[in-house]
Design a protein around this motif. Structure first.
Motif, PDB file in Angstrom:
ATOM      1  N   HIS A  73      -7.732 -32.844  -3.307  1.00 51.76           N
ATOM      2  CA  HIS A  73      -7.588 -33.504  -4.603  1.00 51.76           C
ATOM      3  C   HIS A  73      -8.766 -34.423  -4.907  1.00 51.76           C
ATOM      4  N   TYR A  74      -9.020 -34.573  -6.179  1.00 55.22           N
ATOM      5  CA  TYR A  74      -9.935 -35.583  -6.703  1.00 55.22           C
ATOM      6  C   TYR A  74      -9.082 -36.761  -7.155  1.00 55.22           C
ATOM      7  N   GLU A  75      -9.633 -37.972  -7.116  1.00 55.21           N
ATOM      8  CA  GLU A  75      -9.035 -39.090  -7.847  1.00 55.21           C
ATOM      9  C   GLU A  75      -9.489 -38.911  -9.294  1.00 55.21           C
ATOM     10  N   VAL A  76      -8.549 -38.950 -10.230  1.00 54.77           N
ATOM     11  CA  VAL A  76      -8.854 -38.672 -11.629  1.00 54.77           C
ATOM     12  C   VAL A  76      -8.174 -39.673 -12.556  1.00 54.77           C
ATOM     13  N   VAL A  77      -8.640 -39.682 -13.790  1.00 57.63           N
ATOM     14  CA  VAL A  77      -7.910 -40.334 -14.873  1.00 57.63           C
ATOM     15  C   VAL A  77      -7.590 -39.266 -15.906  1.00 57.63           C
ATOM     16  N   GLN A  78      -6.360 -39.316 -16.397  1.00 58.25           N
ATOM     17  CA  GLN A  78      -5.931 -38.426 -17.477  1.00 58.25           C
ATOM     18  C   GLN A  78      -5.776 -39.298 -18.717  1.00 58.25           C
ATOM     19  N   ILE A  79      -6.463 -38.897 -19.764  1.00 61.81           N
ATOM     20  CA  ILE A  79      -6.514 -39.688 -20.993  1.00 61.81           C
ATOM     21  C   ILE A  79      -5.812 -38.930 -22.106  1.00 61.81           C
ATOM     22  N   THR A  80      -4.896 -39.598 -22.783  1.00 59.60           N
ATOM     23  CA  THR A  80      -4.260 -39.044 -23.978  1.00 59.60           C
ATOM     24  C   THR A  80      -4.963 -39.673 -25.174  1.00 59.60           C
ATOM     25  N   PHE A  81      -5.439 -38.823 -26.083  1.00 59.91           N
ATOM     26  CA  PHE A  81      -6.231 -39.344 -27.194  1.00 59.91           C
ATOM     27  C   PHE A  81      -5.953 -38.552 -28.476  1.00 59.91           C
ATOM     28  N   ASP A  82      -6.254 -39.196 -29.585  1.00 61.37           N
ATOM     29  CA  ASP A  82      -6.144 -38.586 -30.902  1.00 61.37           C
ATOM     30  C   ASP A  82      -7.548 -38.132 -31.301  1.00 61.37           C
ATOM     31  N   PRO A  83      -7.824 -36.834 -31.283  1.00 60.59           N
ATOM     32  CA  PRO A  83      -9.188 -36.372 -31.558  1.00 60.59           C
ATOM     33  C   PRO A  83      -9.670 -36.654 -32.979  1.00 60.59           C
ATOM     34  N   SER A  84      -8.749 -36.930 -33.893  1.00 67.10           N
ATOM     35  CA  SER A  84      -9.185 -37.264 -35.252  1.00 67.10           C
ATOM     36  C   SER A  84      -9.737 -38.692 -35.320  1.00 67.10           C
ATOM     37  N   LEU A  85      -9.344 -39.540 -34.374  1.00 71.87           N
ATOM     38  CA  LEU A  85      -9.844 -40.914 -34.317  1.00 71.87           C
ATOM     39  C   LEU A  85     -10.905 -41.103 -33.239  1.00 71.87           C
ATOM     40  N   PHE A  86     -10.803 -40.328 -32.180  1.00 66.01           N
ATOM     41  CA  PHE A  86     -11.723 -40.463 -31.052  1.00 66.01           C
ATOM     42  C   PHE A  86     -12.025 -39.064 -30.519  1.00 66.01           C
ATOM     43  N   PRO A  87     -13.089 -38.448 -30.995  1.00 69.74           N
ATOM     44  CA  PRO A  87     -13.386 -37.065 -30.611  1.00 69.74           C
ATOM     45  C   PRO A  87     -13.656 -36.913 -29.110  1.00 69.74           C
ATOM     46  N   TYR A  88     -13.376 -35.747 -28.597  1.00 68.35           N
ATOM     47  CA  TYR A  88     -13.601 -35.443 -27.179  1.00 68.35           C
ATOM     48  C   TYR A  88     -15.062 -35.690 -26.784  1.00 68.35           C
ATOM     49  N   GLU A  89     -15.982 -35.360 -27.662  1.00 66.18           N
ATOM     50  CA  GLU A  89     -17.399 -35.581 -27.373  1.00 66.18           C
ATOM     51  C   GLU A  89     -17.692 -37.044 -27.093  1.00 66.18           C
ATOM     52  N   ARG A  90     -16.985 -37.932 -27.756  1.00 65.62           N
ATOM     53  CA  ARG A  90     -17.173 -39.376 -27.509  1.00 65.62           C
ATOM     54  C   ARG A  90     -16.649 -39.754 -26.123  1.00 65.62           C
ATOM     55  N   LEU A  91     -15.564 -39.132 -25.689  1.00 62.18           N
ATOM     56  CA  LEU A  91     -15.083 -39.359 -24.322  1.00 62.18           C
ATOM     57  C   LEU A  91     -16.150 -38.944 -23.310  1.00 62.18           C
ATOM     58  N   LEU A  92     -16.774 -37.807 -23.549  1.00 63.06           N
ATOM     59  CA  LEU A  92     -17.843 -37.356 -22.657  1.00 63.06           C
ATOM     60  C   LEU A  92     -19.010 -38.339 -22.660  1.00 63.06           C
ATOM     61  N   GLU A  93     -19.347 -38.874 -23.818  1.00 64.23           N
ATOM     62  CA  GLU A  93     -20.428 -39.862 -23.906  1.00 64.23           C
ATOM     63  C   GLU A  93     -20.111 -41.111 -23.093  1.00 64.23           C
ATOM     64  N   LEU A  94     -18.852 -41.457 -22.992  1.00 65.73           N
ATOM     65  CA  LEU A  94     -18.443 -42.604 -22.173  1.00 65.73           C
ATOM     66  C   LEU A  94     -18.346 -42.244 -20.690  1.00 65.73           C
ATOM     67  N   PHE A  95     -17.981 -41.016 -20.387  1.00 62.42           N
ATOM     68  CA  PHE A  95     -17.811 -40.597 -18.996  1.00 62.42           C
ATOM     69  C   PHE A  95     -19.119 -40.598 -18.212  1.00 62.42           C
ATOM     70  N   TRP A  96     -20.124 -39.891 -18.709  1.00 63.06           N
ATOM     71  CA  TRP A  96     -21.350 -39.690 -17.930  1.00 63.06           C
ATOM     72  C   TRP A  96     -21.981 -40.985 -17.451  1.00 63.06           C
ATOM     73  N   PRO A  97     -22.081 -42.034 -18.255  1.00 61.57           N
ATOM     74  CA  PRO A  97     -22.721 -43.263 -17.767  1.00 61.57           C
ATOM     75  C   PRO A  97     -21.898 -44.060 -16.744  1.00 61.57           C
ATOM     76  N   GLN A  98     -20.745 -43.566 -16.357  1.00 62.20           N
ATOM     77  CA  GLN A  98     -19.931 -44.254 -15.351  1.00 62.20           C
ATOM     78  C   GLN A  98     -20.187 -43.725 -13.941  1.00 62.20           C
ATOM     79  N   ILE A  99     -20.975 -42.647 -13.827  1.00 67.41           N
ATOM     80  CA  ILE A  99     -21.093 -41.952 -12.546  1.00 67.41           C
ATOM     81  C   ILE A  99     -22.549 -41.706 -12.166  1.00 67.41           C
ATOM     82  N   ASP A 100     -22.743 -41.305 -10.907  1.00 65.53           N
ATOM     83  CA  ASP A 100     -24.003 -40.726 -10.465  1.00 65.53           C
ATOM     84  C   ASP A 100     -23.769 -39.224 -10.419  1.00 65.53           C
ATOM     85  N   PRO A 101     -24.203 -38.497 -11.428  1.00 63.00           N
ATOM     86  CA  PRO A 101     -23.898 -37.063 -11.505  1.00 63.00           C
ATOM     87  C   PRO A 101     -24.675 -36.204 -10.517  1.00 63.00           C
TER      88      PRO A 101
END
Length: 170
Positions: A51-79
């Motif tokens: 298993h990975y440790e993960v976060v599962q996010i419930t979101f409204d794509p009309s208010l917060f698009p998935y692409e914006r989630l990705l924009e927030l994700f990448w800068p949190q890690i060393d890819p």
């Protein structure tokens, strides 16, 4: 509502970037991607469940698009790190974007290409883009850990090297 799932090392550190934003309706820490059914933290931390440790996010794509989630994700890690994240080592701390549908997969793949082309990193981007597996909610004491244990969370985050890395690369 839609769901997104990200593995970014310790799940405690992956909650705060996404919380309290318009259109985000829930963030749950948990486990995904392994072979053990209903794993416990004690089992996952051995690195033997897959298993990975993960976060599962419930979101409204009309208010917060998935692409914006990705924009927030990448800068949190060393890819570029395939052995964990910062001081947290082991397979449970690998990074991944788990997609729930074809639109998410395409957006995640495109964002990975953008990160690779950014010139920020010398090594290859090893963060995987994978179909969303079964999600198992982590124990209650892991939910909103940063609020329940702010002193320990702050100390752990400072010692991890995560913030230093983020500041340098992002």
């Amino acid at each position: 509502m839609e769901q997104a799932m990200f593995a970014g090392g310790c799940f405690w550190c992956m909650v705060t970037p996404f919380e309290e934003l318009p259109g985000i309706h829930g963030i749950v820490s948990g486990y995904a991607g392994g072979q053990t059914v209903n794993p416990t933290y004690e089992e996952v931390k051995t690195g033997e469940t897959g298993h990975y440790e993960v976060v599962q996010i419930t979101f409204d794509p009309s208010l917060f698009p998935y692409e914006r989630l990705l924009e927030l994700f990448w800068p949190q890690i060393d890819p570029t790190d395939d052995g964990g994240q910062f001081q947290d080592r082991g397979s449970q701390y690998r990074t991944a974007v788990f997609y729930y549908n074809e639109e998410q997969r395409l957006a995640a793949e495109a964002s990975k290409v953008d990160v690779a082309a950014s010139g920020r990193f010398e090594g290859p981007i090893v963060t995987e883009i994978l179909p969303a597996p079964v999600f198992y909610r982590a124990e209650e004491y892991h939910q909103n850990y940063h609020k329940k244990n702010p002193k320990h969370y702050k100390e752990d985050r400072e010692q991890s090297g995560r913030d230093t890395f983020i500041e340098k690369h992002w």
